[in-house]
Design a protein around this motif. Structure first.
Motif, PDB file in Angstrom:
ATOM      1  N   SER A 118       1.331  11.531 -11.338  1.00 24.15           N
ATOM      2  CA  SER A 118       2.088  10.839 -10.296  1.00 24.15           C
ATOM      3  C   SER A 118       3.562  11.246 -10.311  1.00 24.15           C
ATOM      4  O   SER A 118       4.194  11.335  -9.245  1.00 24.15           O
ATOM      5  CB  SER A 118       1.941   9.319 -10.430  1.00 24.15           C
ATOM      6  N   TYR A 119       4.125  11.513 -11.471  1.00 21.16           N
ATOM      7  CA  TYR A 119       5.525  11.936 -11.554  1.00 21.16           C
ATOM      8  C   TYR A 119       5.695  13.328 -10.961  1.00 21.16           C
ATOM      9  O   TYR A 119       6.585  13.556 -10.129  1.00 21.16           O
ATOM     10  CB  TYR A 119       5.988  11.931 -13.013  1.00 21.16           C
ATOM     11  N   ARG A 120       4.820  14.240 -11.344  1.00 25.12           N
ATOM     12  CA  ARG A 120       4.903  15.610 -10.843  1.00 25.12           C
ATOM     13  C   ARG A 120       4.788  15.640  -9.327  1.00 25.12           C
ATOM     14  O   ARG A 120       5.553  16.332  -8.645  1.00 25.12           O
ATOM     15  CB  ARG A 120       3.805  16.460 -11.475  1.00 25.12           C
ATOM     16  N   ARG A 121       3.854  14.874  -8.786  1.00 21.54           N
ATOM     17  CA  ARG A 121       3.665  14.848  -7.335  1.00 21.54           C
ATOM     18  C   ARG A 121       4.873  14.217  -6.629  1.00 21.54           C
ATOM     19  O   ARG A 121       5.286  14.674  -5.561  1.00 21.54           O
ATOM     20  CB  ARG A 121       2.388  14.078  -6.993  1.00 21.54           C
ATOM     21  N   ALA A 122       5.416  13.166  -7.226  1.00 24.95           N
ATOM     22  CA  ALA A 122       6.581  12.512  -6.625  1.00 24.95           C
ATOM     23  C   ALA A 122       7.794  13.441  -6.602  1.00 24.95           C
ATOM     24  O   ALA A 122       8.508  13.521  -5.595  1.00 24.95           O
ATOM     25  CB  ALA A 122       6.910  11.226  -7.372  1.00 24.95           C
ATOM     26  N   ILE A 123       8.022  14.151  -7.700  1.00 27.46           N
ATOM     27  CA  ILE A 123       9.158  15.069  -7.764  1.00 27.46           C
ATOM     28  C   ILE A 123       8.999  16.195  -6.746  1.00 27.46           C
ATOM     29  O   ILE A 123       9.962  16.574  -6.052  1.00 27.46           O
ATOM     30  CB  ILE A 123       9.314  15.654  -9.185  1.00 27.46           C
ATOM     31  N   CYS A 129      10.955   4.661   4.945  1.00 28.26           N
ATOM     32  CA  CYS A 129       9.571   4.606   4.468  1.00 28.26           C
ATOM     33  C   CYS A 129       9.588   4.626   2.955  1.00 28.26           C
ATOM     34  O   CYS A 129      10.206   5.511   2.347  1.00 28.26           O
ATOM     35  CB  CYS A 129       8.783   5.797   5.018  1.00 28.26           C
ATOM     36  N   THR A 130       8.933   3.652   2.328  1.00 32.18           N
ATOM     37  CA  THR A 130       8.816   3.612   0.876  1.00 32.18           C
ATOM     38  C   THR A 130       7.456   4.149   0.461  1.00 32.18           C
ATOM     39  O   THR A 130       6.422   3.669   0.933  1.00 32.18           O
ATOM     40  CB  THR A 130       8.987   2.174   0.348  1.00 32.18           C
ATOM     41  N   THR A 131       7.453   5.147  -0.408  1.00 32.26           N
ATOM     42  CA  THR A 131       6.233   5.836  -0.793  1.00 32.26           C
ATOM     43  C   THR A 131       6.203   6.102  -2.287  1.00 32.26           C
ATOM     44  O   THR A 131       7.250   6.198  -2.941  1.00 32.26           O
ATOM     45  CB  THR A 131       6.110   7.173  -0.037  1.00 32.26           C
ATOM     46  N   ASN A 132       4.992   6.252  -2.836  1.00 31.37           N
ATOM     47  CA  ASN A 132       4.876   6.666  -4.241  1.00 31.37           C
ATOM     48  C   ASN A 132       5.061   8.177  -4.384  1.00 31.37           C
ATOM     49  O   ASN A 132       5.107   8.684  -5.500  1.00 31.37           O
ATOM     50  CB  ASN A 132       3.552   6.207  -4.864  1.00 31.37           C
ATOM     51  N   GLY A 133       5.150   8.883  -3.262  1.00 34.29           N
ATOM     52  CA  GLY A 133       5.473  10.303  -3.284  1.00 34.29           C
ATOM     53  C   GLY A 133       4.311  11.245  -3.476  1.00 34.29           C
ATOM     54  O   GLY A 133       4.484  12.466  -3.361  1.00 34.29           O
ATOM     55  N   TRP A 134       3.114  10.728  -3.731  1.00 33.36           N
ATOM     56  CA  TRP A 134       1.963  11.585  -4.039  1.00 33.36           C
ATOM     57  C   TRP A 134       1.675  12.566  -2.895  1.00 33.36           C
ATOM     58  O   TRP A 134       1.378  13.740  -3.125  1.00 33.36           O
ATOM     59  CB  TRP A 134       0.745  10.712  -4.331  1.00 33.36           C
ATOM     60  N   GLY A 191       0.788  -1.228   0.000  1.00 39.49           N
ATOM     61  CA  GLY A 191       0.000   0.000   0.000  1.00 39.49           C
ATOM     62  C   GLY A 191       0.816   1.272   0.000  1.00 39.49           C
ATOM     63  O   GLY A 191       1.976   1.307  -0.322  1.00 39.49           O
ATOM     64  N   GLU A 192       0.140   2.347   0.379  1.00 37.61           N
ATOM     65  CA  GLU A 192       0.789   3.647   0.462  1.00 37.61           C
ATOM     66  C   GLU A 192       0.800   4.118   1.910  1.00 37.61           C
ATOM     67  O   GLU A 192      -0.224   4.554   2.445  1.00 37.61           O
ATOM     68  CB  GLU A 192       0.072   4.674  -0.430  1.00 37.61           C
ATOM     69  N   PRO A 193       1.965   4.036   2.576  1.00 39.27           N
ATOM     70  CA  PRO A 193       2.025   4.323   4.009  1.00 39.27           C
ATOM     71  C   PRO A 193       1.704   5.771   4.375  1.00 39.27           C
ATOM     72  O   PRO A 193       1.290   6.045   5.501  1.00 39.27           O
ATOM     73  CB  PRO A 193       3.465   3.962   4.383  1.00 39.27           C
ATOM     74  N   LEU A 194       1.869   6.707   3.429  1.00 33.44           N
ATOM     75  CA  LEU A 194       1.576   8.095   3.759  1.00 33.44           C
ATOM     76  C   LEU A 194       0.073   8.362   3.876  1.00 33.44           C
ATOM     77  O   LEU A 194      -0.339   9.467   4.245  1.00 33.44           O
ATOM     78  CB  LEU A 194       2.208   9.048   2.741  1.00 33.44           C
ATOM     79  N   LEU A 195      -0.756   7.348   3.609  1.00 30.74           N
ATOM     80  CA  LEU A 195      -2.189   7.457   3.871  1.00 30.74           C
ATOM     81  C   LEU A 195      -2.508   7.217   5.345  1.00 30.74           C
ATOM     82  O   LEU A 195      -3.638   7.447   5.780  1.00 30.74           O
ATOM     83  CB  LEU A 195      -2.969   6.465   3.011  1.00 30.74           C
ATOM     84  N   LEU A 196      -1.525   6.737   6.109  1.00 25.33           N
ATOM     85  CA  LEU A 196      -1.724   6.478   7.531  1.00 25.33           C
ATOM     86  C   LEU A 196      -1.435   7.742   8.342  1.00 25.33           C
ATOM     87  O   LEU A 196      -0.321   8.266   8.313  1.00 25.33           O
ATOM     88  CB  LEU A 196      -0.787   5.359   8.002  1.00 25.33           C
ATOM     89  N   ARG A 197      -2.418   8.207   9.096  1.00 23.28           N
ATOM     90  CA  ARG A 197      -2.204   9.381   9.936  1.00 23.28           C
ATOM     91  C   ARG A 197      -1.181   9.093  11.035  1.00 23.28           C
ATOM     92  O   ARG A 197      -0.466   9.987  11.479  1.00 23.28           O
ATOM     93  CB  ARG A 197      -3.529   9.831  10.557  1.00 23.28           C
ATOM     94  N   ASP A 198      -1.152   7.837  11.495  1.00 22.13           N
ATOM     95  CA  ASP A 198      -0.263   7.498  12.607  1.00 22.13           C
ATOM     96  C   ASP A 198       1.122   7.035  12.146  1.00 22.13           C
ATOM     97  O   ASP A 198       1.892   6.503  12.951  1.00 22.13           O
ATOM     98  CB  ASP A 198      -0.896   6.439  13.512  1.00 22.13           C
ATOM     99  N   LEU A 199       1.479   7.257  10.899  1.00 23.98           N
ATOM    100  CA  LEU A 199       2.784   6.829  10.396  1.00 23.98           C
ATOM    101  C   LEU A 199       3.941   7.375  11.233  1.00 23.98           C
ATOM    102  O   LEU A 199       4.842   6.605  11.613  1.00 23.98           O
ATOM    103  CB  LEU A 199       2.942   7.227   8.925  1.00 23.98           C
ATOM    104  N   ARG A 247      12.317   6.411   0.828  1.00 25.43           N
ATOM    105  CA  ARG A 247      12.540   5.776  -0.473  1.00 25.43           C
ATOM    106  C   ARG A 247      11.336   6.099  -1.354  1.00 25.43           C
ATOM    107  O   ARG A 247      10.203   5.761  -1.021  1.00 25.43           O
ATOM    108  CB  ARG A 247      12.683   4.268  -0.326  1.00 25.43           C
ATOM    109  N   VAL A 248      11.576   6.768  -2.479  1.00 20.22           N
ATOM    110  CA  VAL A 248      10.491   7.204  -3.364  1.00 20.22           C
ATOM    111  C   VAL A 248      10.528   6.395  -4.651  1.00 20.22           C
ATOM    112  O   VAL A 248      11.564   6.314  -5.320  1.00 20.22           O
ATOM    113  CB  VAL A 248      10.594   8.707  -3.678  1.00 20.22           C
ATOM    114  N   SER A 249       9.398   5.792  -5.006  1.00 20.46           N
ATOM    115  CA  SER A 249       9.306   4.950  -6.202  1.00 20.46           C
ATOM    116  C   SER A 249       9.144   5.800  -7.448  1.00 20.46           C
ATOM    117  O   SER A 249       8.198   6.581  -7.564  1.00 20.46           O
ATOM    118  CB  SER A 249       8.116   3.987  -6.080  1.00 20.46           C
TER     119      SER A 249
END
Length: 315
Positions: free
Chosen positions: A177-182, A136-141, A111-119, A158-160
């Motif tokens: 997704s690229y723009r948000r990750a950058i 933390c590995t994230t898609n960066g969004w 999943g996407e861990p940055l969706l967790l408020r308690d991360l 770590r950003v995918s």
């Protein structure tokens, strides 16, 4: 750059785990056990450790996926989306088990861990004993808006990126997704976080491997990790079309010109064999040899349950 690593000694041999790159190194002299601040260029020059030769009773590092949900739908995703997610209370208990297990490095993924408020709370709970480092590995969004609260709670991000260009990356991960990750990478670097780019190496993006290294240098990221595609989950349907052999991947990565200050790692399927994963439902399993599947899952009800029987690498 001086940043956090985790050290431990096994049978007289000291090992240092790098939370950004995911590698284990042998320092020239013993170090105190626990989290240590070291120069990352110095650590990079130390030889890599073979975890299998150390015979630790627990994995040196592991991945924890406390969330199944994701805002993207990548066709090469290897996650099992059929499992339930642990509750907030259950996640905190699992974080405590990890913290006291003796594992040196923990990568919180999804999943996407940055969706967790308690991360941030989960990362701090794992670091509470002073023996583990956390990435933390994230898609960066969502990274740009959360980078500030992650600074001081995780040791690396770590950003995918599945391409060095917007066209290639967005083909796999969706529009914007690229723009948000950058934007997220820039925000994280601005907060002083150490960022490692990660690319799932495939037939469709292998031609952009060199450009990814140049992009890492431009963005101020510390390096790039190339991950061999695993024929697990949704990615199994693409394996025959997109998967490279370990030998092909090694040839590609070995031919790259590495910019100064950029760390490069190739995680082959061979090296991914035996890696420990803690799922969102609280079950732990290891990748099988060659990382073509998974071994039987074990419910984690205490720290000792993370000390799964060895199966290949324990890195």
């Amino acid at each position: 750059m001086i940043r956090a690593f985790a050290a431990a000694t096994f049978g007289g041999t000291t090992v240092v785990h790098d939370p950004a790159v995911g590698t284990n190194h042998l320092p020239p002299q013993p170090l105190p056990a626990g989290c240590v601040a070291l120069d990352d260029q110095q650590v990079a020059a130390w030889p890599e450790a073979d975890p299998a030769g150390l015979a630790p009773e627990y994995p040196l590092s592991m991945c924890w996926s406390p969330i199944v949900r994701c805002n993207l739908a990548c066709p090469q995703c290897l996650d099992d989306k059929s499992v339930r997610e642990s509750t907030t209370t259950e996640r905190r208990i699992l974080a405590g088990h990890i913290a006291t297990s003796g594992v040196l490095g923990v990568d919180i993924s999804g999943g996407e861990p940055l969706l967790l408020r308690d991360l941030p709370d989960l990362a701090l709970a794992i670091r509470d004993q002073g023996t583990s480092v956390v990435s933390c590995t994230t898609n960066g969004w969502h990274l740009a808006r959360r980078a500030g609260e992650l600074a001081g709670t995780v040791d690396a991000i770590r950003v995918s990126l599945d391409g060095a260009t917007e066209a290639t990356h967005d083909t796999w991960r969706g529009q914007d997704s690229y723009r948000r990750a950058i934007a997220g990478i820039r925000a994280a670097v601005g907060e002083g976080l150490f960022v490692q780019l990660q690319m799932v190496l495939m037939q469709a993006n292998k031609h952009e491997a060199q450009d990814l290294l140049e992009r890492a240098a431009q963005l101020g990221a510390g390096g790039a990790t190339f991950l061999q595609m695993l024929p697990i989950g949704d990615g199994a349907a693409l394996a025959s079309e997109q998967m490279l052999t370990d030998e092909q991947a090694q040839e590609i990565v070995g031919s790259l010109a590495v910019p100064d200050g950029v760390r490069v790692r190739l995680r082959t399927r061979t090296s991914a064999g035996g890696f420990t994963v803690l799922r969102a439902d609280g079950y732990a399993w290891r990748n099988t040899r060659g990382a073509a599947g998974i071994a039987a899952a074990v419910p984690v009800v205490g720290p000792a349950d993370l000390r799964l029987p060895a199966s290949g690498s324990t890195s």
